[in-house]
Design a protein around this motif. Structure first.
Motif, mmCIF file in Angstrom:
data_model
loop_
_atom_site.group_PDB
_atom_site.id
_atom_site.type_symbol
_atom_site.label_atom_id
_atom_site.label_comp_id
_atom_site.label_asym_id
_atom_site.label_seq_id
_atom_site.Cartn_x
_atom_site.Cartn_y
_atom_site.Cartn_z
ATOM 1 N N UNK A 123 0.829 -1.215 0.000
ATOM 2 C CA UNK A 123 0.000 0.000 0.000
ATOM 3 C C UNK A 123 0.859 1.259 0.000
ATOM 4 N N UNK A 124 2.023 1.197 0.680
ATOM 5 C CA UNK A 124 2.928 2.348 0.689
ATOM 6 C C UNK A 124 3.375 2.667 -0.736
ATOM 7 N N UNK A 125 3.732 1.621 -1.479
ATOM 8 C CA UNK A 125 4.191 1.796 -2.864
ATOM 9 C C UNK A 125 3.075 2.351 -3.745
ATOM 10 N N UNK A 127 0.610 4.215 -2.780
ATOM 11 C CA UNK A 127 0.419 5.625 -2.403
ATOM 12 C C UNK A 127 1.533 6.489 -2.994
ATOM 13 N N UNK A 128 2.764 6.004 -2.929
ATOM 14 C CA UNK A 128 3.900 6.744 -3.500
ATOM 15 C C UNK A 128 3.736 6.908 -5.011
ATOM 16 N N UNK A 129 3.270 5.857 -5.669
ATOM 17 C CA UNK A 129 3.045 5.926 -7.117
ATOM 18 C C UNK A 129 1.982 6.963 -7.449
ATOM 19 N N UNK A 130 0.899 6.947 -6.656
ATOM 20 C CA UNK A 130 -0.177 7.896 -6.892
ATOM 21 C C UNK A 130 0.325 9.332 -6.690
ATOM 22 N N UNK A 131 1.083 9.564 -5.615
ATOM 23 C CA UNK A 131 1.610 10.906 -5.327
ATOM 24 C C UNK A 131 2.563 11.365 -6.430
ATOM 25 N N UNK A 132 3.341 10.417 -6.957
ATOM 26 C CA UNK A 132 4.275 10.712 -8.048
ATOM 27 C C UNK A 132 3.495 11.218 -9.261
ATOM 28 N N UNK A 133 2.439 10.486 -9.606
ATOM 29 C CA UNK A 133 1.594 10.843 -10.758
ATOM 30 C C UNK A 133 0.905 12.192 -10.542
ATOM 31 N N UNK A 134 0.464 12.430 -9.304
ATOM 32 C CA UNK A 134 -0.288 13.662 -8.994
ATOM 33 C C UNK A 134 0.618 14.833 -8.634
ATOM 34 N N UNK A 135 1.929 14.582 -8.614
ATOM 35 C CA UNK A 135 2.915 15.609 -8.248
ATOM 36 C C UNK A 135 2.663 16.177 -6.853
ATOM 37 N N UNK A 136 2.228 15.290 -5.951
ATOM 38 C CA UNK A 136 2.042 15.680 -4.549
ATOM 39 C C UNK A 136 3.315 15.318 -3.785
ATOM 40 N N UNK A 137 3.961 16.302 -3.127
ATOM 41 C CA UNK A 137 5.194 15.994 -2.405
ATOM 42 C C UNK A 137 4.962 15.036 -1.238
ATOM 43 N N UNK A 138 5.919 14.123 -1.045
ATOM 44 C CA UNK A 138 5.843 13.134 0.035
ATOM 45 C C UNK A 138 7.118 13.169 0.864
ATOM 46 N N UNK A 139 6.932 13.148 2.182
ATOM 47 C CA UNK A 139 8.068 13.026 3.099
ATOM 48 C C UNK A 139 7.778 11.831 4.005
ATOM 49 N N UNK A 140 8.707 10.871 4.031
ATOM 50 C CA UNK A 140 8.497 9.637 4.791
ATOM 51 C C UNK A 140 9.143 9.730 6.166
ATOM 52 N N UNK A 160 16.585 2.779 1.806
ATOM 53 C CA UNK A 160 15.316 3.358 1.362
ATOM 54 C C UNK A 160 15.549 4.596 0.489
ATOM 55 N N UNK A 161 16.523 5.419 0.870
ATOM 56 C CA UNK A 161 16.862 6.605 0.044
ATOM 57 C C UNK A 161 17.212 6.178 -1.367
ATOM 58 N N UNK A 162 17.990 5.121 -1.467
ATOM 59 C CA UNK A 162 18.434 4.596 -2.766
ATOM 60 C C UNK A 162 17.216 4.126 -3.584
ATOM 61 N N UNK A 165 15.125 7.175 -4.753
ATOM 62 C CA UNK A 165 15.775 7.893 -5.857
ATOM 63 C C UNK A 165 15.505 7.220 -7.195
ATOM 64 N N UNK A 166 15.474 5.862 -7.165
ATOM 65 C CA UNK A 166 15.254 5.106 -8.402
ATOM 66 C C UNK A 166 13.785 5.112 -8.835
ATOM 67 N N UNK A 167 12.880 4.860 -7.870
ATOM 68 C CA UNK A 167 11.470 4.659 -8.224
ATOM 69 C C UNK A 167 10.571 5.883 -7.998
#
Length: 196
Positions: A123-125, A127-140, A160-162, A165-167
């Protein structure tokens, strides 16, 4: 600078349609059930019983709004994942959560909480994918960092940083412990920047 200690409960919404007026700016807290969202909110604001905490996963079942002032808010979203609730209720939460994330104009950024011992679950992934598409900034926030030794915690952070950066480029991450008050300033600065 924002005075987080002025945080005050505003309203709970069971449905997206019950959310307060969509104006000003807000930062939402999301994560799996029991990742420590309510504890993080209490620690960041310094208001001990602002958000109700529980040992029972899935206790936050509403979208809870907390006012910092008349224009800025923090939002505690229902946890996703393994909460012991009927499937019908889970799907309902999912729908309201999706509506909030997709339609809320005041939303400036998402604080995504992950237990440091179980980062980047399915589910985290999503959500991150959705935020990426929507250009919503995420801080974990890698919560419960006190459960690991310093070296082990640093290792999880670097890995996790690595991966991010990739995905999910642009997403940021830090170590966090509500119990030990670790990472509070870094989290506050990130939220304040989004709400500025």
């Amino acid at each position: 600078m924002i005075d987080f200690s002025h945080a005050d409960f505003l309203v709970s919404a069971q449905r997206f349609s019950q959310c307060p007026a969509d104006s000003g700016a807000e930062v939402a807290f999301a994560g799996r059930s029991n990742a420590g969202k309510s504890s993080a909110l209490n620690a960041i604001t310094g208001v001990r019983s602002l958000a109700r905490t529980s040992k029972t996963p899935g206790r936050t079942q509403l979208i809870n709004f907390f006012a910092l002032d008349d224009k800025r808010r923090l939002v505690d979203l229902p946890g996703y994942g393994y909460a012991k609730v009927p499937e019908r209720v889970k799907l309902e939460w999912q729908r309201e959560l999706t509506l909030y994330l997709q339609r809320r104009q005041a939303l400036r950024g998402l604080i995504l909480l992950m237990d440091i011992r179980h980062p980047l679950k399915e589910y985290d992934c999503q959500l991150l994918e959705w935020c990426q598409t929507s250009e919503l900034p995420v801080h974990i926030l890698l919560t419960k960092a006190d459960k690991l030794s310093r070296g082990a915690g640093g290792g999880v952070l670097q890995k996790l940083r690595h991966q991010l950066d990739k995905k999910y480029p642009g997403s940021t991450v830090q170590l966090f412990s509500s119990l030990k008050h670790q990472g509070l300033e870094e989290a506050r600065e990130r939220i304040a920047a989004w709400l500025a």
